[in-house]
Design an enzyme around this catalytic site. Structure first.
Site, PDB file in Angstrom:
ATOM      1  N   LYS A  52       0.507  -1.503   0.287  1.00 13.19           N
ATOM      2  CA  LYS A  52       0.047  -0.242   0.222  1.00 13.19           C
ATOM      3  C   LYS A  52       0.719   1.337   0.087  1.00 13.19           C
ATOM      4  O   LYS A  52       0.899   1.964  -0.940  1.00 13.19           O
ATOM      5  CB  LYS A  52      -0.700  -0.094   0.926  1.00 13.19           C
ATOM      6  N   GLN A  96      -4.733  -1.573   9.300  1.00  9.34           N
ATOM      7  CA  GLN A  96      -4.054  -3.305   9.225  1.00  9.34           C
ATOM      8  C   GLN A  96      -4.676  -3.950   9.841  1.00  9.34           C
ATOM      9  O   GLN A  96      -4.327  -4.139  11.295  1.00  9.34           O
ATOM     10  CB  GLN A  96      -2.482  -3.736   8.411  1.00  9.34           C
ATOM     11  N   ASP A 119     -10.744   2.473   3.798  1.00  8.29           N
ATOM     12  CA  ASP A 119     -11.045   1.474   4.149  1.00  8.29           C
ATOM     13  C   ASP A 119     -13.078   0.666   3.815  1.00  8.29           C
ATOM     14  O   ASP A 119     -13.189  -0.457   3.093  1.00  8.29           O
ATOM     15  CB  ASP A 119     -10.697   0.687   5.070  1.00  8.29           C
TER      16      ASP A 119
END
Ligand code: NAP
Length: 292
Positions: A52, A96, A119
């Site tokens: 990412k 994460q 997200d």
């Protein structure tokens, strides 16, 4: 049979994003800024986060990786999140997953400001998405929608079967493809571990999406001719290569591909598109903050 090449498509979309960012910067704005929080030292999570951050650089974004040790408490993590919520130099951030067992992921999600939820995992974003309203869409399902769109695959009227009902993949892709949208209007069935005879359903699928995490669980005799297959699964299987592992999908490519009209490979299918759609959401967040 056509391969749905997520790697190539993600390069194209990242190039388009970079062009937008260049214009943004020429107009005197700062580029988008994505922050990734990694708690602990899980190898796969570290790889995903590094991908990412690398993709941010490719698109001209600012990026920050915040690494916390696995003994970080829930309170410390939430304190960090609240700081990022209030930081005007940050457009979006991700935590994460998975988190260490002592941290409740639901509490963490509830702490993230919906405005920075690139997200698309918070209840606010999920609620908007479920109602069909503009929202940050979770990156993996969004990547699948993008592939369907860019490969000009008609979805209306198709029978879609999703294996797996996770909050980040199975459930949202089922909701999105069932909606009255240009990429949607499918008749959707979502399967789980309690579904008896899953092949009864997988054999009926025009579009089959598998997000389970069990290598090669779908075989050629479980699908019909012409099926469109999205293999979301990524499992690290130990081997004797230099890396010590290779990645396997949930679909047995060798037996399923000959029957499929389209299929994603693993790696190089859904995975790269996931990262790209996270960047896309971050660009949306930056554009919103410029308009505010
Ligand atoms: P998850 O939270 O790991 O849950 C797995 C789901 O599969 C559960 O809903 C489970 O059902 C269902 N399941 C397990 N065995 C089954 C069976 N035999 N028949 C039917 N359903 C079954 O799911 P996830 O987070 O979506 O991850 C799934 C896989 O996708 C993993 O390999 C993960 O690494 C990968 N992944 C890839 C990407 C990407 O970018 N490519 C992104 C996210 C995840 P129950 O609910 O009944 O337990």
């Amino acid at each position: 049979m056509q391969i749905l090449n997520g790697l190539e498509l993600s390069k194209t979309i990242k190039k388009e994003i970079k062009e937008e960012v260049d214009v943004m910067v020429q107009q005197g704005h700062r580029p988008p800024h994505l922050v990734a929080i990694l708690v602990g030292d899980d190898g796969a999570s570290m790889t995903y986060v590094n991908n990412k951050i690398r993709s941010c650089k490719e698109c001209g974004y600012e990026s920050t990786l915040i690494k916390k040790t696995s003994d970080t408490t829930e309170e410390e993590l939430i304190w960090l999140i609240k700081g990022l919520n209030a930081d005007n130099t940050v457009d979006g951030f991700i935590v994460q997953l998975p988190l260490p067992d002592h941290i409740n992921p639901d509490e963490v999600l509830l702490a993230i400001s919906p405005e920075k939820d690139v997200d698309g995992f918070t209840p606010h974003s999920v609620g908007l998405m479920t109602l069909g309203l503009p929202s940050y869409k979770p990156a993996t399902p969004y990547g699948i929608l993008k592939m369907l769109q860019r490969y000009n695959i008609e979805t209306a009227g198709k029978r879609c079967v999703v294996v797996g009902r996770s909050n980040i993949v199975g459930k949202p892709i089922g909701i999105m493809l069932g909606q009255n949208k240009s990429i949607g209007n499918c008749t959707v069935t979502i399967l789980n571990t309690h579904t008896p005879n899953i092949e009864k359903y997988t054999k009926e699928a025009d579009i089959l999406i598998v997000a389970v995490g069990r290598p090669k669980m779908i075989h050629g005799d479980m699908v019909k001719e012409g099926v469109i297959v999205f293999d979301v699964g990524i499992t690290r299987v130990v081997d004797e290569s230099a890396k010590g592992y290779h990645l396997e999908g949930d679909v047995d490519f060798d037996s399923v591909a000959p029957k499929a009209s389209y299929i994603t490979p693993v790696p190089g299918g859904v995975g790269p598109m996931t990262v790209t759609m996270l960047l896309y959401n971050t660009l949306l967040a930056r554009k919103k903050s410029i308009r505010r």
